[in-house]
Design a protein around this motif. Structure first.
Motif, mmCIF file in Angstrom:
data_model
loop_
_atom_site.group_PDB
_atom_site.id
_atom_site.type_symbol
_atom_site.label_atom_id
_atom_site.label_comp_id
_atom_site.label_asym_id
_atom_site.label_seq_id
_atom_site.Cartn_x
_atom_site.Cartn_y
_atom_site.Cartn_z
ATOM 1 N N ASN A 151 -31.867 8.910 -59.382
ATOM 2 C CA ASN A 151 -31.388 9.919 -58.430
ATOM 3 C C ASN A 151 -30.600 9.319 -57.287
ATOM 4 O O ASN A 151 -30.901 8.219 -56.827
ATOM 5 C CB ASN A 151 -32.585 10.630 -57.768
ATOM 6 C CG ASN A 151 -33.311 11.529 -58.724
ATOM 7 O OD1 ASN A 151 -33.090 12.734 -58.756
ATOM 8 N ND2 ASN A 151 -34.191 10.946 -59.544
ATOM 9 N N ASP A 291 -31.040 14.251 -56.007
ATOM 10 C CA ASP A 291 -30.033 15.185 -56.529
ATOM 11 C C ASP A 291 -30.382 15.692 -57.927
ATOM 12 O O ASP A 291 -29.946 16.777 -58.317
ATOM 13 C CB ASP A 291 -28.627 14.557 -56.497
ATOM 14 C CG ASP A 291 -28.489 13.363 -57.433
ATOM 15 O OD1 ASP A 291 -29.519 12.792 -57.851
ATOM 16 O OD2 ASP A 291 -27.349 12.993 -57.748
ATOM 17 N N GLN A 292 -31.156 14.927 -58.675
ATOM 18 C CA GLN A 292 -31.549 15.374 -60.017
ATOM 19 C C GLN A 292 -32.921 16.031 -60.020
ATOM 20 O O GLN A 292 -33.139 17.069 -60.627
ATOM 21 C CB GLN A 292 -31.569 14.180 -60.982
ATOM 22 C CG GLN A 292 -30.241 13.470 -61.116
ATOM 23 C CD GLN A 292 -29.164 14.382 -61.654
ATOM 24 O OE1 GLN A 292 -29.406 15.206 -62.533
ATOM 25 N NE2 GLN A 292 -27.959 14.269 -61.112
ATOM 26 N N VAL A 293 -33.848 15.379 -59.365
ATOM 27 C CA VAL A 293 -35.255 15.767 -59.508
ATOM 28 C C VAL A 293 -35.628 16.931 -58.599
ATOM 29 O O VAL A 293 -36.645 17.582 -58.810
ATOM 30 C CB VAL A 293 -36.162 14.535 -59.236
ATOM 31 C CG1 VAL A 293 -36.319 14.279 -57.739
ATOM 32 C CG2 VAL A 293 -37.520 14.691 -59.915
ATOM 33 N N GLN A 295 -37.238 18.408 -55.340
ATOM 34 C CA GLN A 295 -38.182 17.962 -54.322
ATOM 35 C C GLN A 295 -39.489 17.463 -54.948
ATOM 36 O O GLN A 295 -40.141 18.186 -55.689
ATOM 37 C CB GLN A 295 -38.483 19.139 -53.384
ATOM 38 C CG GLN A 295 -39.302 18.757 -52.177
ATOM 39 C CD GLN A 295 -39.637 19.955 -51.304
ATOM 40 O OE1 GLN A 295 -40.472 20.773 -51.643
ATOM 41 N NE2 GLN A 295 -38.963 20.078 -50.169
ATOM 42 N N ILE A 296 -39.839 16.238 -54.608
ATOM 43 C CA ILE A 296 -41.128 15.671 -55.030
ATOM 44 C C ILE A 296 -41.986 15.507 -53.780
ATOM 45 O O ILE A 296 -41.539 14.940 -52.783
ATOM 46 C CB ILE A 296 -40.936 14.291 -55.699
ATOM 47 C CG1 ILE A 296 -40.129 14.424 -57.000
ATOM 48 C CG2 ILE A 296 -42.281 13.614 -55.962
ATOM 49 C CD1 ILE A 296 -40.872 15.051 -58.156
#
Lengths: 428, 428
Positions: A151, A291-293, A295-296
């Protein structure tokens, strides 16, 4: 079966003793998981005679951590002494130069010397790992450096000082003043010897600067973290925030913008229903946005013997398994010097101030804000008994620069008593 | 600079296309982070002509994934086809035997053949990684295998099927029936081709079995996961649970007990104020409890192109960096066959049933429970319009065996109409 991995541990406080316990009590499990026996060969601390609740007599003792760090029979130097300079720095440098890998829990050391130490580690072909330096037991360094390495990181934020969160929680749920909550935390042993490290946001700021380096591929730049402690947060602010659906947290936020790297550690309003808003007590939470995942969110104990020792062991076991990583997720020579940007991303702000009881006072403040291009979303004036009236203003999104221009114009109005409390509202 | 790492990707659905996009668009970033260029050399899918929104013409095309997996110019076989057997299994085995590392998002494959594949990978000296198979973008496999490796894991639980959580959330916040919420999820494309994989808990059960293998050092044992879908949860249950301060989630729970390994994937009541209780919509959450670290909570998107591709990339980049790990955190030959235990840990249970409108009906049910040693915490009978009365019972902590004995005695009472709804209350 490979050779054992031999540790030299400097610093035998709570965390050091915890590491010793795990290595002693879980030898078989750790060996199964890594394929190597994990052994402690030598230890060092200031006071040899102190009872630390774990047997230490079978380990070599070194009074001098530098000697410990450079022993021939040590593979990994575990630095748990703390302090940004002095013995921790000297021993870490000596260990790397002597060809040892290093695992440290020392956020101050890395916040101040992370770039130089990462370069040294790479020159020497060694690894320098620091999971325990940030957010205690939460494996956030690993998540950011490895799990989310596909990301581009958009924003990293979090509550990374359990003591401050404890104080703010007690002000809210116990109705305590800041001073009362501080005293309570102190009585429970939650505060560092220098309490400013906690309540001044310095400790949490160190952590934020380390996360930012990994997130954005930039050289650690603690000096550019905008730091503001929680000492000016009043119970009135907490109540007003709650009324509007917010909670106040000592919040670290970093984001890379077209104008540069923003890093701030300051009390902020966050939505009460967000994971950060719901975090109470001494727990930590880190939110990573990629940008990919998307919010973690990661939550767990930010301090304490078991959680911090767990993080130290995570790094040690990685080394035992042969995992070799750059300190900040890419070679130190590729890390760029980031241009520091100060809160250039527009945000709504919360202002609380005392107005002198004069005709037109509120209008003068509103005019000062308007002249600076800051538009007002809500404004309330409260009952008052003395000669000043408390006024609360929530702005629409504005830059900090515009807001500062308005604040600079306040004294000339002749109606604002003292310094306003200014808190950013961060949406998560 | 090292040689490039060359990928062969089989399966070009949403996730496959997402992986291709990231590798193309972030080449420089990925190379900085790993020291190696990441290249795609060949791809495979069922339909060569479909437009997948990414240019594919410069990659070699293989109709046969086994051929792709064994190409001389492929270093890592990326398996994104899905399915527990057939081409996915054949190609994964072929890849490992041909000396390729494998990255897969295929939970069904590993739930059914994880032990054999892990043994094969180790025999061949290859790694088999599967971060994307569990909880989408959340780097939970990494956290459990590496970051928390210094812990004995006490319990792993979580919400791992976003579709089920979406349906349950819509029943609660939209007042929809199960059938209505199911139809809505279906209309949004959230359901697998075989919806039982989602609502029957199978997909989430696969994931739970993989986490348990790592957590407890046991061979994957999906067959022993107690599976119960959400199809019997009625809006009435959701309302009653809410009244008592709970929410109903399709919850996976595994714990190692003195009696064996408990694994269940079933709708459960969790406290509404807990992180799991507050999880709404399609988001996933995994909670890991370790003896040292305490409770770690991880939350993020459990599906979708970006999040799942992020997890695939995490594994690929680890391989590029030279990280070599056992599939389930220790050598496959050391993983023990766990004895399966069925819900032997006592818990409170929620029961809802319809009682025939006969004198003494409630007493007969209470007696059946008491005779089995199940004591009642709360009991409510509701208004009714037909000839049965809805009755709600919350028990004190009891074993499932005792509860089952009571349930087995219900028919003989002659007062219970149909099958009671039985939901465990899990405290987190």
């Amino acid at each position: 079966m490979s050779d054992p991995l031999r540790l030299g541990i400097a610093g035998l406080g709570t965390v050091g003793a915890g590491v010793v316990k795990i290595v002693r009590q879980k030898a078989a499990l750790l060996e199964a998981r890594t394929g190597r026996r994990i052994e402690i060969v030598a230890v060092s601390a200031r006071n040899r005679d102190k009872d630390r609740g774990v047997p230490l007599t079978q380990y070599a003792w070194e009074d001098d951590p530098v000697k410990l760090a450079t022993r021939d029979d040590v593979d990994v130097f575990v630095e748990l002494m703390g302090g940004s300079d002095g013995p921790a720095k000297a021993a870490t440098e000596a260990a790397l130069k002597a060809g040892k890998d290093v695992v440290t829990a020392n956020k101050a050391l890395l916040a101040h010397h992370g770039q130089a130490l990462a370069e040294l580690a790479e020159t020497e072909g060694r690894v320098l790992r620091f999971e325990a330096a940030v957010a205690g037991g939460i494996p956030v360094i690993k998540a950011l450096t490895e799990g989310l390495a596909g990301n581009e990181i958009v924003r990293v934020l979090g509550v990374m000082n359990g003591t401050c969160n404890y104080i703010l929680t007690r002000m809210e749920d116990g109705g305590l003043t800041y001073e009362e909550a501080f005293a309570e935390a102190d009585g429970l042993g939650y505060l560092e010897a220098d309490p400013q490290l906690d309540v001044g946001g310095i400790d949490a700021g160190h952590k934020l600067s380390l996360l930012a380096a990994i997130a954005y591929g930039t050289q650690v730049d603690f000096a550019s973290v905008e730091l503001e402690g929680i000492g000016r947060v009043a119970i009135e602010d907490i109540r007003q925030a709650a009324d509007m659906g917010y909670r106040i947290k000592l919040l670290g936020v970093s984001r890379m913008t077209g104008r540069g790297l923003e890093q701030s550690m300051a009390p902020c309003l966050v939505p009460a229903t967000s994971p950060l808003g719901q975090l109470t007590g001494g727990t930590n939470m880190v939110v990573i946005e990629g940008d990919q995942v998307g919010q973690i969110v990661m939550r767990g104990a930010g301090a304490g013997e078991g959680p911090t020792a767990s993080a130290v062991l995570g790094d040690v076991l990685d080394i035992a398994r042969g995992t070799r990583l750059s300190t900040f997720g890419m070679p130190a020579t590729l890390l760029k010097k980031a241009k520091a940007a100060r809160a250039t991303t527009p945000a709504p702000y919360y202002l609380r101030m005392a107005l002198l009881d004069k005709p037109g006072a509120l209008a003068k403040v509103a005019t000062a804000l308007g002249d600076a291009g800051v538009s007002i979303n809500r404004m309330r004036q409260y009952d008052h008994t003395d000669d000043t009236a408390p006024v609360l203003i929530v702005t629409h999104k504005t830059t900090r620069a515009a807001l500062d221009a308005a604040l600079a114009a306040f004294p000339a109005t002749g109606v604002v008593a003292g310094e306003p409390v200014v808190l950013r509202i961060e949406h998560v």
